[in-house]
Design a protein around this motif. Sequence first.
Motif, mmCIF file in Angstrom:
data_model
loop_
_atom_site.group_PDB
_atom_site.id
_atom_site.type_symbol
_atom_site.label_atom_id
_atom_site.label_comp_id
_atom_site.label_asym_id
_atom_site.label_seq_id
_atom_site.Cartn_x
_atom_site.Cartn_y
_atom_site.Cartn_z
ATOM 1 N N TYR A 87 11.675 5.526 2.876
ATOM 2 C CA TYR A 87 10.553 4.613 3.258
ATOM 3 C C TYR A 87 9.459 4.314 1.987
ATOM 4 C CZ TYR A 87 6.190 3.158 5.485
ATOM 5 O OH TYR A 87 5.085 2.426 5.905
ATOM 6 N N VAL A 88 8.985 5.495 1.575
ATOM 7 C CA VAL A 88 7.844 5.502 0.601
ATOM 8 C C VAL A 88 8.462 4.841 -0.612
ATOM 9 C CG1 VAL A 88 6.474 6.865 -0.871
ATOM 10 C CG2 VAL A 88 6.736 7.335 1.409
ATOM 11 N N TYR A 89 9.634 5.227 -1.072
ATOM 12 C CA TYR A 89 10.362 4.189 -2.216
ATOM 13 C C TYR A 89 10.505 2.785 -1.898
ATOM 14 C CZ TYR A 89 13.796 2.769 -5.224
ATOM 15 O OH TYR A 89 14.184 2.166 -6.439
ATOM 16 N N SER A 90 10.906 2.577 -0.800
ATOM 17 C CA SER A 90 10.998 1.094 -0.302
ATOM 18 C C SER A 90 9.883 0.468 -0.472
ATOM 19 C CB SER A 90 11.656 0.892 1.119
ATOM 20 O OG SER A 90 12.978 1.727 0.964
ATOM 21 N N LEU A 91 8.684 0.888 0.050
ATOM 22 C CA LEU A 91 7.286 0.685 0.244
ATOM 23 C C LEU A 91 6.816 0.310 -1.172
ATOM 24 C CD1 LEU A 91 5.133 -0.224 2.455
ATOM 25 C CD2 LEU A 91 4.066 1.908 1.739
ATOM 26 N N LEU A 92 6.905 1.083 -2.101
ATOM 27 C CA LEU A 92 6.524 0.928 -3.518
ATOM 28 C C LEU A 92 7.145 -0.244 -4.250
ATOM 29 C CD1 LEU A 92 6.008 4.792 -4.457
ATOM 30 C CD2 LEU A 92 4.211 3.218 -3.932
ATOM 31 N N VAL A 93 8.321 -0.488 -3.937
ATOM 32 C CA VAL A 93 9.177 -1.474 -4.662
ATOM 33 C C VAL A 93 9.336 -2.878 -4.044
ATOM 34 C CG1 VAL A 93 10.365 0.208 -5.996
ATOM 35 C CG2 VAL A 93 11.537 -0.734 -4.001
ATOM 36 N N GLY A 94 8.933 -2.603 -2.549
ATOM 37 C CA GLY A 94 9.134 -3.927 -1.725
ATOM 38 C C GLY A 94 7.931 -5.076 -1.688
ATOM 39 N N TYR A 95 7.231 -4.998 -2.856
ATOM 40 C CA TYR A 95 5.999 -6.091 -2.626
ATOM 41 C C TYR A 95 6.900 -7.318 -3.160
ATOM 42 C CZ TYR A 95 2.259 -2.806 -1.940
ATOM 43 O OH TYR A 95 1.380 -1.859 -1.385
ATOM 44 N N GLU A 96 6.521 -8.478 -2.500
ATOM 45 C CA GLU A 96 6.859 -9.889 -2.985
ATOM 46 C C GLU A 96 5.892 -10.994 -2.462
ATOM 47 O OE1 GLU A 96 10.806 -10.287 -1.294
ATOM 48 O OE2 GLU A 96 10.242 -9.402 0.533
ATOM 49 N N ASP A 97 6.219 -12.117 -2.942
ATOM 50 C CA ASP A 97 5.489 -13.381 -2.420
ATOM 51 C C ASP A 97 5.646 -13.689 -0.965
ATOM 52 O OD1 ASP A 97 4.296 -13.530 -4.859
ATOM 53 O OD2 ASP A 97 5.711 -15.092 -5.629
ATOM 54 N N ALA A 98 4.791 -13.700 -0.046
ATOM 55 C CA ALA A 98 5.147 -14.092 1.338
ATOM 56 C C ALA A 98 5.814 -15.264 1.539
ATOM 57 C CB ALA A 98 3.608 -14.239 2.041
ATOM 58 N N ASN A 136 5.019 -7.092 2.266
ATOM 59 C CA ASN A 136 5.774 -6.022 1.975
ATOM 60 C C ASN A 136 6.839 -5.877 3.310
ATOM 61 O OD1 ASN A 136 6.923 -3.562 1.503
ATOM 62 N ND2 ASN A 136 5.605 -3.194 0.172
ATOM 63 N N SER A 137 7.705 -6.284 3.247
ATOM 64 C CA SER A 137 8.618 -6.489 4.327
ATOM 65 C C SER A 137 9.064 -4.999 4.935
ATOM 66 C CB SER A 137 9.812 -7.129 3.988
ATOM 67 O OG SER A 137 10.641 -6.830 3.039
ATOM 68 N N TYR A 138 8.724 -4.007 4.238
ATOM 69 C CA TYR A 138 9.263 -2.696 4.294
ATOM 70 C C TYR A 138 8.046 -2.012 5.497
ATOM 71 C CZ TYR A 138 13.070 -3.149 1.458
ATOM 72 O OH TYR A 138 14.309 -3.488 0.955
ATOM 73 N N PHE A 139 7.037 -2.571 5.240
ATOM 74 C CA PHE A 139 5.771 -2.187 5.988
ATOM 75 C C PHE A 139 5.748 -2.697 7.566
ATOM 76 C CE2 PHE A 139 1.167 -2.050 7.065
ATOM 77 C CZ PHE A 139 1.144 -0.478 7.056
ATOM 78 N N LYS A 140 5.028 -2.161 8.345
ATOM 79 C CA LYS A 140 5.291 -2.802 9.979
ATOM 80 C C LYS A 140 4.297 -3.848 10.012
ATOM 81 C CE LYS A 140 4.745 -1.533 14.804
ATOM 82 N NZ LYS A 140 4.573 -0.600 15.728
#
Length: 262
Positions: free
Chosen positions: A149-160, A173-177
């Motif tokens: 989860y933490v790994y995915s959150l850190l690399v999961g930022y993108e344009d909305a 960040n689609s990995y964050f609720k």
Amino acid sequence: MKLVKNIAIALTLSAAAFTGAQGAGTAKHPLQIDWSFSGPLGQFDQASAQRGWQVYKQVCSACHSLKYFRFRNLADIGYEEDMIKAFAAEYEVAGEPDDYGDPTTRSAEPKDPFPNPFPNDNAARSANGGALPPDLSLMIKARHDGANYVYSLLVGYEDAPADFDLGLGMNYNSYFKGSQIAMAEPLYEDAVEYEDGTPATKEQMAKDVVQFLMYVAEPSLEKRHNMGIKVVLYLLILSIILYISMKKIWKPVKAGRNFYED
């Protein structure tokens, strides 16, 4: 009959609304990474954990505390005493009050916990747009599938997406609720310069800091795994001895003789 029908329609509409609300708040399933510490034989990758300490110190520590981590714990991931003392000396912590009762500061020592970047929660919220950065000491254990989860959150930022209503000051960040998070993207290419020369890609830094945070959250993992192996071997040997003993004891009985007559 009409009343029953109206109740059924109301329940159906409520269920649909609830399902839609849940869907809006769900997050993508975390990426699955092959971690060295996973499984019953898992061990920490010391080189990765040391790089992760570097990422935490240079990037994460600006906002996130490690209240259950002490500088001396760095010895378990391969740092020597002199290096640990040097790391600690870079920070100041509260000292004993002076003769007038006024607060003082001193250089941190290996026995000290890593200092909080903010004096209190209100100061932390004020510096982060109202959001309180969580302590990272137990973050890996506090989240389901924490390392991934933490790994995915850190690399999961993108344009909305164009149709996504992103709040002011929030990041997609689609990995964050809920898919929006107050924390700005913390990692970018070459955000740190690794001491061992490893290329500091975003993915590499995310893996390394997760390795370090896993150690912080569960420093006894290797000892527990080693003890588990010893216990399993002991039980295996004991089972073999008991099986051989049982065969010897019951052999005369199966042969139709009294064991005590032999």
